[in-house]
Write a protein that holds these residues in place. Structure first.
Motif, PDB file in Angstrom:
ATOM      1  N   TYR A 339       0.833  -1.212   0.000  1.00  0.00           N
ATOM      2  CA  TYR A 339       0.000   0.000   0.000  1.00  0.00           C
ATOM      3  C   TYR A 339       0.863   1.256   0.000  1.00  0.00           C
ATOM      4  O   TYR A 339       1.827   1.344   0.751  1.00  0.00           O
ATOM      5  CB  TYR A 339      -0.903   0.015   1.241  1.00  0.00           C
ATOM      6  CG  TYR A 339      -1.657   1.312   1.426  1.00  0.00           C
ATOM      7  CD1 TYR A 339      -2.792   1.578   0.673  1.00  0.00           C
ATOM      8  CD2 TYR A 339      -1.221   2.262   2.348  1.00  0.00           C
ATOM      9  CE1 TYR A 339      -3.480   2.781   0.838  1.00  0.00           C
ATOM     10  CE2 TYR A 339      -1.906   3.459   2.523  1.00  0.00           C
ATOM     11  CZ  TYR A 339      -3.035   3.714   1.759  1.00  0.00           C
ATOM     12  OH  TYR A 339      -3.710   4.897   1.931  1.00  0.00           O
ATOM     13  N   LYS A 340       0.491   2.186  -0.876  1.00  0.00           N
ATOM     14  CA  LYS A 340       1.178   3.480  -0.875  1.00  0.00           C
ATOM     15  C   LYS A 340       0.138   4.573  -0.697  1.00  0.00           C
ATOM     16  O   LYS A 340      -0.864   4.597  -1.419  1.00  0.00           O
ATOM     17  CB  LYS A 340       1.921   3.694  -2.186  1.00  0.00           C
ATOM     18  CG  LYS A 340       3.328   3.128  -2.176  1.00  0.00           C
ATOM     19  CD  LYS A 340       4.140   3.817  -3.255  1.00  0.00           C
ATOM     20  CE  LYS A 340       5.259   2.937  -3.760  1.00  0.00           C
ATOM     21  NZ  LYS A 340       5.774   3.437  -5.032  1.00  0.00           N
ATOM     22  N   TYR A 341       0.423   5.458   0.214  1.00  0.00           N
ATOM     23  CA  TYR A 341      -0.505   6.554   0.509  1.00  0.00           C
ATOM     24  C   TYR A 341      -0.566   7.525  -0.669  1.00  0.00           C
ATOM     25  O   TYR A 341       0.419   7.756  -1.350  1.00  0.00           O
ATOM     26  CB  TYR A 341      -0.039   7.291   1.778  1.00  0.00           C
ATOM     27  CG  TYR A 341      -0.881   8.490   2.119  1.00  0.00           C
ATOM     28  CD1 TYR A 341      -2.091   8.333   2.765  1.00  0.00           C
ATOM     29  CD2 TYR A 341      -0.461   9.771   1.772  1.00  0.00           C
ATOM     30  CE1 TYR A 341      -2.881   9.434   3.069  1.00  0.00           C
ATOM     31  CE2 TYR A 341      -1.239  10.881   2.064  1.00  0.00           C
ATOM     32  CZ  TYR A 341      -2.449  10.692   2.712  1.00  0.00           C
ATOM     33  OH  TYR A 341      -3.219  11.789   3.002  1.00  0.00           O
ATOM     34  N   GLY A 342      -1.757   8.053  -0.926  1.00  0.00           N
ATOM     35  CA  GLY A 342      -1.863   9.133  -1.904  1.00  0.00           C
ATOM     36  C   GLY A 342      -2.389   8.691  -3.266  1.00  0.00           C
ATOM     37  O   GLY A 342      -2.603   9.524  -4.130  1.00  0.00           O
ATOM     38  N   TYR A 343      -2.598   7.422  -3.455  1.00  0.00           N
ATOM     39  CA  TYR A 343      -3.133   6.960  -4.737  1.00  0.00           C
ATOM     40  C   TYR A 343      -4.636   6.681  -4.643  1.00  0.00           C
ATOM     41  O   TYR A 343      -5.135   6.309  -3.580  1.00  0.00           O
ATOM     42  CB  TYR A 343      -2.427   5.691  -5.186  1.00  0.00           C
ATOM     43  CG  TYR A 343      -1.024   5.934  -5.685  1.00  0.00           C
ATOM     44  CD1 TYR A 343      -0.796   6.323  -7.000  1.00  0.00           C
ATOM     45  CD2 TYR A 343       0.064   5.770  -4.831  1.00  0.00           C
ATOM     46  CE1 TYR A 343       0.486   6.544  -7.457  1.00  0.00           C
ATOM     47  CE2 TYR A 343       1.358   5.994  -5.281  1.00  0.00           C
ATOM     48  CZ  TYR A 343       1.567   6.379  -6.595  1.00  0.00           C
ATOM     49  OH  TYR A 343       2.829   6.596  -7.044  1.00  0.00           O
ATOM     50  N   ALA A 344      -5.334   6.868  -5.772  1.00  0.00           N
ATOM     51  CA  ALA A 344      -6.768   6.564  -5.827  1.00  0.00           C
ATOM     52  C   ALA A 344      -6.913   5.180  -6.456  1.00  0.00           C
ATOM     53  O   ALA A 344      -6.846   5.032  -7.676  1.00  0.00           O
ATOM     54  CB  ALA A 344      -7.500   7.610  -6.654  1.00  0.00           C
TER      55      ALA A 344
END
Length: 427
Positions: A339-344
Motif C-alpha cells: 500500500y502506498k498513501y496518496g493513490y486513488a
DNA sequence: TCTGGGGTCCTAGGACCC
DNA sequence: TCTGGGGTCCTAGGACCC
C-alpha cells in the motif's frame, strides 16, 4: 514435429455454443425482451459482455465500455442488464446436463460451450444428430445454441463460427473445407490472439487456409508448440485432446473493481478481506488448500491525469491451508507492504495458488493438529452461509459499510433458487 | 464521471547442485 | 589476468481463452 502427439483416427467433434448466452438467460424470465435489442454488462456495469443479435446489428461491440455506448443505447431503447452470475451458472448446469444425454464424452469448456465427442455417430447421420442436440437443448432449457462439427477441436470452432455467422444452426465441416478456410480470417482462429495475428499478418498469413499450408517447423520456430498444434488441427490432425473429467482448479482468484475510487488503507483492507473470505470458501468447497497467497492492488490504467501504480505481493504459507483466519492474516500483511498513501485505487484482489487436495497435506507433523482446530469452525461457517445466504456469518474486519462495493444498477434480480422470482402466471 | 473477472499453459531465465 | 558445464526445479510474466 515428433514432440507433438496426435492420432490419425477419424474423429468427429461437435462444439455446442449457446447464442448470446447471458442475454438468452435474461430472456428466459422476461418475455417482454424476446425480440428487443438487449445487452448484459460486466461487473460494476463496466463493459458490454453479451449482446443479442439486434444489439450486434446496432453496432455495439463486444467488450466495449458501457459509457461509450450509453447514447446509442438510449436512442435505440436497448434493454440493459447487470450481470447475474448465479443465474447464468444455474442455467449453464442445466444445458450441460442435457448435452450429456448425447454422448458419454463431453468437455465443459466454458460457462456457455462444450465439446462433444460424436465419433461413434455415422458420418451420414451426424448433421441430423447436431440438429437434434439443438432442438433438445432449446426444448428442455429454452436456450438457443449453434453447433459446429468437424474432425478436430480447432476445426469445430471454425464450423461453429460459420454456423453463427450464417445463422445456419448446424454446420458439419466435411466438404469444401479449404474454400471455407480461405474465407476465415486468421484472427478468428481459436488460439490466435492479438500478438500472433500481428506476427502472421507480417508473414503474409491472413486466413486459416494460409496457416494450414505453412511448414510446422516454421510455425513452431516463430511461435511455440501451441501455434504448431493449431496449424496441425487446421489440417484435420487432432492434437488437442478432449478433457472429459473436470480437474480441480490450480489457482483461485477473487478480485473486483470498486464502485468508486478508494484511497484509504482501511477500506482497501475491507475489500481484500472480503475477497479472501470468498476465495477461501470456494477452495474449501472443493476440499483444497493453498500453498501461497498473492494480494494485488492498482489504480486505474485508463486515467491519464494521474500516476499509475500497480503492485502485488506473494506470501508462501508456512503450512498450506484453507483457513479463512490464517489467509486473512497473511493477506493483510501483504497489503500493508504494497500500500502506498496518496493513490486513488480502482481495483484489489487476491489469488490463492499452489492448490491441492486437503487430504494430501501430509508432509508436516503439525499439520493435522493445527488444521483440526479450525476445520470445525470453517465447516460451520460454510454450512450456515449456504443455508441462510451469503454473508450470514462473516468476520468483523470485512466491514459492514462496504462503500467500495461495485455498481449494479440494472440487475434483473432473478434468483432461480428462490420462489419469489419465479414468473407469475395470471389466469 | 464511467473501461470485467477468472482461468490455463508456455517459456525464459535464475537458483541451485554436483 | 585467468572464473566449467550440464542438469533440474521453480517462478514471473506473457499470451491466450471465454
Amino acid at each position: 514435429m515428433s514432440s507433438i502427439k496426435y492420432t490419425t483416427k477419424k474423429n468427429r467433434i461437435a462444439l455446442v455454443d449457446c447464442n448470446s448466452f447471458y442475454v438468452s438467460c435474461e430472456r428466459l424470465f422476461n418475455p417482454k425482451i424476446q425480440k428487443k435489442a438487449v445487452v448484459v454488462l460486466s461487473n460494476n456495469d463496466g463493459c458490454v459482455i453479451s449482446r443479442s443479435r439486434e444489439a450486434k446489428d446496432l453496432g455495439i461491440k463486444m467488450g466495449e465500455p458501457y459509457f461509450k455506448v450509453k447514447e446509442l443505447v438510449k436512442k435505440n431503447k436497448v434493454e440493459v442488464y447487470s450481470s447475474n452470475y448465479a443465474l447464468y451458472g444455474d442455467i449453464s448446469r442445466r444445458v450441460m446436463k442435457v448435452l450429456k444425454t448425447f454422448s458419454p464424452k463431453v468437455e465443459i469448456y466454458s460457462i456457455d460451450e462444450a465439446f462433444i465427442d460424436l465419433s461413434f455417430i455415422d458420418e451420414k447421420g451426424v448433421e441430423d444428430y447436431g440438429r437434434e442436440i439443438r432442438s433438445r437443448v432449446l426444448k428442455w432449457t429454452g436456450i438457443p445454441t449453434s453447433v459446429g462439427i468437424a474432425s478436430t477441436k480447432t476445426l469445430s470452432k471454425v464450423a461453429n463460427h460459420i454456423a453463427k455467422k450464417e445463422k445456419a444452426g448446424v454446420i458439419y465441416l466435411n466438404t469444401n473445407i479449404d474454400e471455407r478456410l480461405k474465407k476465415f480470417q486468421i484472427e478468428d482462429v481459436w488460439g490466435v490472439g492479438k500478438q500472433l495475428s500481428k506476427f502472421y499478418h507480417k508473414n503474409n498469413i491472413s486466413n486459416a487456409y494460409d496457416l494450414k499450408n505453412v511448414s510446422n517447423t516454421w510455425v513452431k520456430k516463430g511461435t511455440n508448440v501451441l501455434g504448431a498444434k493449431t496449424a496441425m488441427e487446421l489440417r484435420g490432425i487432432p492434437c488437442i485432446d478432449l478433457q472429459i473429467d473436470q480437474e480441480k482448479r490450480k489457482n483461485c482468484c477473487v478480485s473486483r473493481s470498486f464502485g468508486r475510487k478508494v484511497k484509504d488503507l482501511n477500506e482497501l483492507e475491507e475489500s481484500v478481506i472480503t475477497h479472501c473470505l470468498n476465495a477461501a470458501e470456494k477452495i474449501r468447497a472443493d476440499d483444497q488448500i493453498a500453498k501461497t497467497i498473492t494480494v494485488f492492488i492498482r489504480t486505474s490504467p485508463f486515467d491519464k491525469n494521474r500516476r499509475y501504480y500497480s503492485n502485488s505481493k506473494t506470501i508462501d504459507l508456512a503450512i498450506p491451508t484453507s483457513n479463512s483466519i490464517e489467509l486473512i492474516k497473511n493477506a493483510v500483511k501483504a497489503l500493508t507492504d504494497i500500500y502506498k498513501y496518496g493513490y486513488a485505487y480502482q481495483k484489489a484482489g487476491i489469488i490463492l495458488s499452489g492448490l491441492k487436495d486437503a487430504n494430501q497435506n501430509d508432509q508436516n507433523l503439525l499439520t493435522p493438529l493445527l488444521e483440526n482446530k479450525s476445520k470445525k469452525l470453517m465447516k460451520a461457517i460454510d454450512y450456515t452461509n449456504t443455508k441462510y445466504g451469503r454473508y450470514a456469518i462473516s468476520i468483523a474486519q470485512a466491514g459492514l459499510s462496504k462503500g467500495w462495493k461495485m455498481r449494479r444498477e440494472h440487475s434483473s434480480k432473478i434468483d432461480t433458487a428462490s420462489f419469489d422470482s419465479l414468473p407469475k402466471i395470471v389466469v
